[in-house]
Design a protein around this motif. Structure first.
Motif, PDB file in Angstrom:
ATOM      1  N   ILE A   1       0.842  -1.202   0.000  1.00 28.75           N
ATOM      2  CA  ILE A   1       0.000   0.000   0.000  1.00 28.75           C
ATOM      3  C   ILE A   1       0.875   1.249   0.000  1.00 28.75           C
ATOM      4  O   ILE A   1       0.618   2.218  -0.731  1.00 28.75           O
ATOM      5  CB  ILE A   1      -0.937   0.000   1.223  1.00 28.75           C
ATOM      6  CG1 ILE A   1      -1.980  -1.104   1.089  1.00 28.75           C
ATOM      7  CG2 ILE A   1      -1.620   1.359   1.376  1.00 28.75           C
ATOM      8  CD1 ILE A   1      -2.861  -1.251   2.316  1.00 28.75           C
ATOM      9  N   SER A   2       1.916   1.238   0.806  1.00 21.51           N
ATOM     10  CA  SER A   2       2.804   2.391   0.892  1.00 21.51           C
ATOM     11  C   SER A   2       3.459   2.696  -0.447  1.00 21.51           C
ATOM     12  O   SER A   2       3.631   3.863  -0.825  1.00 21.51           O
ATOM     13  CB  SER A   2       3.872   2.121   1.965  1.00 21.51           C
ATOM     14  OG  SER A   2       4.616   3.276   2.244  1.00 21.51           O
ATOM     15  N   THR A   3       3.790   1.633  -1.195  1.00 14.82           N
ATOM     16  CA  THR A   3       4.392   1.813  -2.517  1.00 14.82           C
ATOM     17  C   THR A   3       3.385   2.364  -3.516  1.00 14.82           C
ATOM     18  O   THR A   3       3.676   3.281  -4.297  1.00 14.82           O
ATOM     19  CB  THR A   3       4.958   0.479  -3.024  1.00 14.82           C
ATOM     20  OG1 THR A   3       5.959   0.013  -2.103  1.00 14.82           O
ATOM     21  CG2 THR A   3       5.572   0.633  -4.406  1.00 14.82           C
ATOM     22  N   ARG A   4       2.168   1.813  -3.498  1.00 18.39           N
ATOM     23  CA  ARG A   4       1.124   2.248  -4.445  1.00 18.39           C
ATOM     24  C   ARG A   4       0.716   3.686  -4.210  1.00 18.39           C
ATOM     25  O   ARG A   4       0.415   4.417  -5.153  1.00 18.39           O
ATOM     26  CB  ARG A   4      -0.121   1.353  -4.311  1.00 18.39           C
ATOM     27  CG  ARG A   4      -0.024   0.016  -4.973  1.00 18.39           C
ATOM     28  CD  ARG A   4      -1.404  -0.589  -5.174  1.00 18.39           C
ATOM     29  NE  ARG A   4      -2.193  -0.655  -3.950  1.00 18.39           N
ATOM     30  CZ  ARG A   4      -2.175  -1.662  -3.093  1.00 18.39           C
ATOM     31  NH1 ARG A   4      -1.355  -2.679  -3.302  1.00 18.39           N
ATOM     32  NH2 ARG A   4      -2.937  -1.659  -2.018  1.00 18.39           N
ATOM     33  N   CYS A   5       0.653   4.082  -2.954  1.00 17.75           N
ATOM     34  CA  CYS A   5       0.113   5.400  -2.612  1.00 17.75           C
ATOM     35  C   CYS A   5       1.211   6.391  -2.249  1.00 17.75           C
ATOM     36  O   CYS A   5       1.001   7.289  -1.423  1.00 17.75           O
ATOM     37  CB  CYS A   5      -0.884   5.268  -1.455  1.00 17.75           C
ATOM     38  SG  CYS A   5      -2.251   4.152  -1.786  1.00 17.75           S
ATOM     39  N   HIS A   6       2.357   6.229  -2.832  1.00 15.94           N
ATOM     40  CA  HIS A   6       3.497   7.098  -2.532  1.00 15.94           C
ATOM     41  C   HIS A   6       3.139   8.554  -2.842  1.00 15.94           C
ATOM     42  O   HIS A   6       2.781   8.911  -3.955  1.00 15.94           O
ATOM     43  CB  HIS A   6       4.708   6.675  -3.367  1.00 15.94           C
ATOM     44  CG  HIS A   6       5.944   7.458  -3.059  1.00 15.94           C
ATOM     45  ND1 HIS A   6       6.703   7.227  -1.928  1.00 15.94           N
ATOM     46  CD2 HIS A   6       6.545   8.483  -3.728  1.00 15.94           C
ATOM     47  CE1 HIS A   6       7.713   8.066  -1.914  1.00 15.94           C
ATOM     48  NE2 HIS A   6       7.655   8.831  -2.990  1.00 15.94           N
ATOM     49  N   GLY A   7       3.192   9.377  -1.822  1.00 17.05           N
ATOM     50  CA  GLY A   7       2.963  10.807  -2.019  1.00 17.05           C
ATOM     51  C   GLY A   7       1.523  11.240  -1.864  1.00 17.05           C
ATOM     52  O   GLY A   7       1.240  12.436  -1.870  1.00 17.05           O
ATOM     53  N   THR A   8       0.570  10.318  -1.747  1.00 15.49           N
ATOM     54  CA  THR A   8      -0.849  10.679  -1.592  1.00 15.49           C
ATOM     55  C   THR A   8      -1.328  10.149  -0.246  1.00 15.49           C
ATOM     56  O   THR A   8      -1.777   9.012  -0.139  1.00 15.49           O
ATOM     57  CB  THR A   8      -1.698  10.096  -2.736  1.00 15.49           C
ATOM     58  OG1 THR A   8      -1.456   8.674  -2.811  1.00 15.49           O
ATOM     59  CG2 THR A   8      -1.332  10.747  -4.058  1.00 15.49           C
ATOM     60  N   HIS A   9      -1.264  10.976   0.767  1.00 16.46           N
ATOM     61  CA  HIS A   9      -1.528  10.534   2.130  1.00 16.46           C
ATOM     62  C   HIS A   9      -2.992  10.160   2.344  1.00 16.46           C
ATOM     63  O   HIS A   9      -3.296   9.226   3.094  1.00 16.46           O
ATOM     64  CB  HIS A   9      -1.113  11.636   3.119  1.00 16.46           C
ATOM     65  CG  HIS A   9       0.357  11.904   3.089  1.00 16.46           C
ATOM     66  ND1 HIS A   9       0.919  13.054   3.590  1.00 16.46           N
ATOM     67  CD2 HIS A   9       1.393  11.175   2.600  1.00 16.46           C
ATOM     68  CE1 HIS A   9       2.237  13.029   3.420  1.00 16.46           C
ATOM     69  NE2 HIS A   9       2.532  11.895   2.814  1.00 16.46           N
TER      70      HIS A   9
END
Length: 633
Positions: A120-128
């Motif tokens: 999830i952290s990789t997929r949503c990098h930069g979009t908190h």
């Protein structure tokens, strides 16, 4: 299962003596929950300096400490905690993933969850915002008990919370400022101590009403945000929420044509006539089949793949066993999914209750006196033996101090278990607790139930604490009691059956007062408040011995199945006691082969094991009364 401990501190402020003492105390207590491995990890956040810093706000430098103690129950090898990723994310996990996320029996579920979080952290990098919602969606998918702390490095956010039923304990120490911001230190822990420990920081239970988050980013408001559980029907438009895995209790009022026929007037029903049962409708047949399937699957997931740490014949699974309907069904279903040559420990606790012993002795003396009078036998005829003979007779008298109600029903149910499964080695463990030992441990147990502190909480906790310790006796082939200590690390509990299947007297009261509508309302109330009642307490008590409680009736798939059923298929209080309450489970018990036990009445553990009202001074105690600390010392 694990013990987890977490703190946030201001690095520019010297830790107080109370904080240092609190941390060391909690570290030792949490290590009891996880004797297999312990580890810690520190994270330091360094924010840029600024001259405009609000003097009331946090400083630029924040320290976080993560401590995990592991009880090895998942995977081939012990996996230490906390889990730390290459991105700097950190997970403390006290839970079990039984469904919702695929976990191979060779894998550790905490490690698998961490891998999912990294994805999830990789997929949503930069979009908190997207990361937060994907994180919440993932946690909502998990079927199983949990409490956790997760630090997401990129957004500098801490998430923590408990599952929707509150099956794992989590306590916090927090101080809230006038502007609703959180003061430091902030602490989270699996277990705690009494509020009367004035030298330590005060703890409260984290509500199981959602997952909480706290942003540690420099310019963020230091406010804890709750992301609530919401029903499926209302979750579509609410960002920052999680969907409950089960719906509301079926509110359909049964029609007369759907109900089974009532007993005829004058029909005799009691424990001596277990074959007198209500007619089974086609709807009930489907409910029985469905219940055995869904509850059986729940038990299977909770007993399979437990690592073996002892000898091949040692029990890996124990059951908190009063002999009642709930635990008996769990025992029969566990028997289906464990290797044939493996023992199952049935932990049956009984307390020496001086008040009950005194009352029984007085009753026996009165009966003897009446017998003498009836037979016209002189008093001296009963006392003509020598003192030595009397001493021999007294010493030969069996010890009946622990013949509590749950011991009687326990042995009755054991006989039925052995009849339906003669090849299983059933270890019926008599956990016998003398009054002196119960008194000696009372203060310690009161510490473990904190922040709860009522008379009822203590009475129930005493039974669970000693039962889960597993030290007692089993009968050998000659019928003699031999010392035995259970090695089972997983303990099954029937908790949740009474709440969902109408097993309490209050359900009967509501049905009498307001019919089916009142009963449905009460069942919904019970489901709504399960997470706020006693699961955190029981987790803290049982885990104190490095054991893990598992609740098959609180599998969310079981909860969903029972919520969808029409009310009369679960509980039909038109019938007498021993028939109508938990009617579905009584039919299930008969289907599993238990004719006599299917008619057992509900008995609260504190009365079945006789932990309640042990002394004359305790007779006036009320369940919700706060425990007398002087008496507990």
């Amino acid at each position: 299962m694990c013990g987890i401990l977490f703190s946030i501190q201001d690095r520019n402020v010297e830790p107080t003596e109370s904080f240092a003492h609190t941390w060391s105390t909690l570290q030792e207590l949490n290590s009891r929950r996880g004797p297999s491995a312990q580890n810690s990890h520190n994270v330091a956040l360094n924010h840029p300096s600024t001259d405009n810093l609000d003097p009331a706000s946090w400083s630029n430098n924040i320290d976080m400490t993560f401590y995990g103690a592991v009880l090895h129950l998942r995977g081939d090898n012990v996996t230490r905690q906390p889990h730390v990723s290459s991105k700097g994310n950190v997970l403390l996990w006290n839970g079990e993933i039984f469904d919702g996320i695929a976990v191979d029996h060779h894998e550790n579920d905490g490690r698998v969850l961490m891998d999912q979080l990294e994805a999830i952290s990789t997929r949503c990098h930069g979009t908190h915002e997207d990361h937060r919602q994907e994180f919440l969606n993932l946690m909502a998918k998990i079927e199983g008990p949990y409490a956790f702390v997760y630090f997401h490095a990129q957004s500098q956010s801490v998430y923590f919370g408990r599952d929707c039923l509150g099956r794992r304990s989590l306590l916090w120490h927090k101080s809230v400022q006038e502007d609703s911001t959180i003061g430091l230190p902030l602490m989270l822990t699996s277990t705690g101590y009494s509020a009367f420990r004035n030298e330590l920081l005060q703890l409260e239970e984290v509500p199981a009403d959602g997952i909480y988050s706290l942003s540690l980013a420099f310019h963020s408001l230091k406010v804890i945000t709750r992301h609530p559980w919401v029903p499926a029907s209302s979750s579509g438009s609410d960002h920052g929420t999680m969907t409950l895995p089960f719906g509301r209790v079926n509110s359909t009022i049964p029609q007369d044509s759907e109900l089974s026929a009532p007993f005829a007037d004058g029909l005799k029903f009691d424990l001596a006539h277990p074959d007198v049962v209500p007619p089974i409708t086609e709807d009930m047949k489907e409910a029985i089949t469905g219940m055995i399937k869904v509850l059986g699957d729940s038990v299977r997931r909770r007993v399979q793949d437990i690592p073996r740490t002892g000898l091949i014949h040692d029990a890996r699974v124990g059951i908190l066993f009063s002999g009642g309907l709930d635990c008996l069904c769990l025992a029969a279903l566990a028997d289906r999914f464990l290797p044939e040559g493996e023992a199952i420990d049935l932990l049956n606790v009984g307390f020496e209750n001086p008040r009950s012993v005194k009352a029984k002795a007085a009753e026996e003396a009165l009966a003897l006196k009446r017998l003498k009078k009836k037979q016209g036998v002189a008093e001296s005829s009963f006392s003509g033996s020598t003192g030595g003979d009397n001493a021999k007779i007294k010493s030969a008298k069996p010890d009946t101090r622990f013949n509590v109600p749950d011991r009687t029903t326990g042995y009755e149910s054991l006989a039925e278990l052995r009849k339906i499964s003669p090849r299983r080695h059933w270890n019926f463990v008599e956990v016998n607790i003398p009054f002196e030992e119960a008194t000696a441990q009372r203060s310690e147990i009161l510490e473990r139930i904190a922040p709860l502190e009522t008379v009822m909480d203590l009475s129930i906790a005493m039974a669970f604490w000693f039962a889960s310790r597993g030290i007692g006796y089993i009968k050998n082939e000659q019928g003699e009691l031999a010392p035995y200590t259970s090695q089972a690390k997983v303990l099954l509990s029937g908790l949740g059956a009474d709440e969902q299947l109408g097993g309490y007297s209050r359900h009967k009261d509501q049905f009498t007062a307001a019919g089916w509508e009142g009963l449905i309302h009460e069942l919904q109330l019970d489901l709504d408040r399960i997470s706020t009642r006693n699961l955190g307490r029981d987790d803290r008590i049982i885990s104190d011995h490095g054991k893990e409680a598992r609740y098959p009736f609180l599998n969310t798939n079981v909860v969903q199945f029972l919520s969808e059923l029409r009310v009369d298929l679960k509980v039909d209080l038109r019938y007498p006691r021993g028939v109508g309450e938990k009617i579905l489970l009584r039919h299930v018990a008969r289907e599993l082969g238990f004719n006599r036990a299917s008619s057992h009445w509900k008995r609260a553990v504190q009365f079945g094991a006789r932990t309640a009202k042990m002394t004359d001074s305790g007779r006036s105690e009320i369940g919700q009364q706060v425990v007398d600390r002087a008496a507990a010392a």
